[in-house]
Design a protein around this motif. Sequence first.
Motif: not given
Length: 323
Positions: A58-76, A79-87
């Motif tokens: 609710x917060x991300x979708x309705x109380x933020x402007x472009x919240x889903x887009x912001x969090x999509x970029x944040x998670x990207x 997780x960009x170094x996930x292969x190095x972090x996996x071990x």
Amino acid sequence: MLLAAPKHEVQSAMQRAYLHLNACLPFVVMVICLGLTGNIISAIFIFQLLCMVILPSIYICFLMTDGPVQYAVLLRRLLKNWRKQLPLAFAGFFICLFGGFGGFLFIQSFHVVKRNEVVHTAEADGINEDSLPEPWMAVGLALEFTFVNSLLEELFWRVYLYRELGGVPDPKPDPGDPDGEPGSSEQTGLSDGSLLGGAGRLSSGCSSGKLLSDAEMGFLVGGTHPRPTSLGGGASLCGLPPAETPKVLISAYYASYHFVVMVCFVPWYLAIFGFGALVVLGRILVFCREQEVLGLVTGYGVHAGLDGAFCLIMAQMYLRLVR
């Protein structure tokens, strides 16, 4: 004649109240569910669905402007170094899984925790044959708690609340990074994103070993969303440095609902010790999230290992796996 408060200030106050309510609600849910229904399984699922999925959505979708887009970029970015972090995540998982279980067996050798009392309390709180009539149900619950609950908690405490309750400066984005546009203060109109008076702000000259803060990573994508305003003056908690305050506060919120569960199973003095230990653990997981070499993936592995260790401990209480 009274003048109405500016719209963005009212919105910021609402955001602050909403976020702190969301952070406190796990504690409240556990108290109500264990107090009224006496069923810890339903308490866990209500906590997961309401506190970690519905309210943040609710917060991300309705109380933020472009919240889903912001969090999509944040998670990207996270997780960009996930292969190095996996071990490291696998190593953290198995160390915490077997180290936590082994530590319990060592403590149990001193008969600090009374097995029969714990099993009786757990059965009264819903971990019994009526709730879990088949063995595969118990195994499924343990796997859900180990891997799904820990994932939801990392996203809730170390991504969502870390981002919303921590300080966010406004450096210019890296023009060479496609994920970093836009994000400067000129584009977002932001000055101080901290709920706690500028706490946790990082300079743009941050060391290469530490992940930049969310705004430094340019993840505030093209919005005019007014982040919660500062409480002013670099507010701190119990004399902590302002940069540490939001991180410790989030860790205390994280430990608070665990405390309710621990009080049901172990003596009060162990529950208090466990609360302090979980505040420290929460801060360690925040540290993992901030380090490029460790990252969110390693924190998840550590968290899943500890949740798995708890499941092994409960199995030991019921079945005496190790005699």
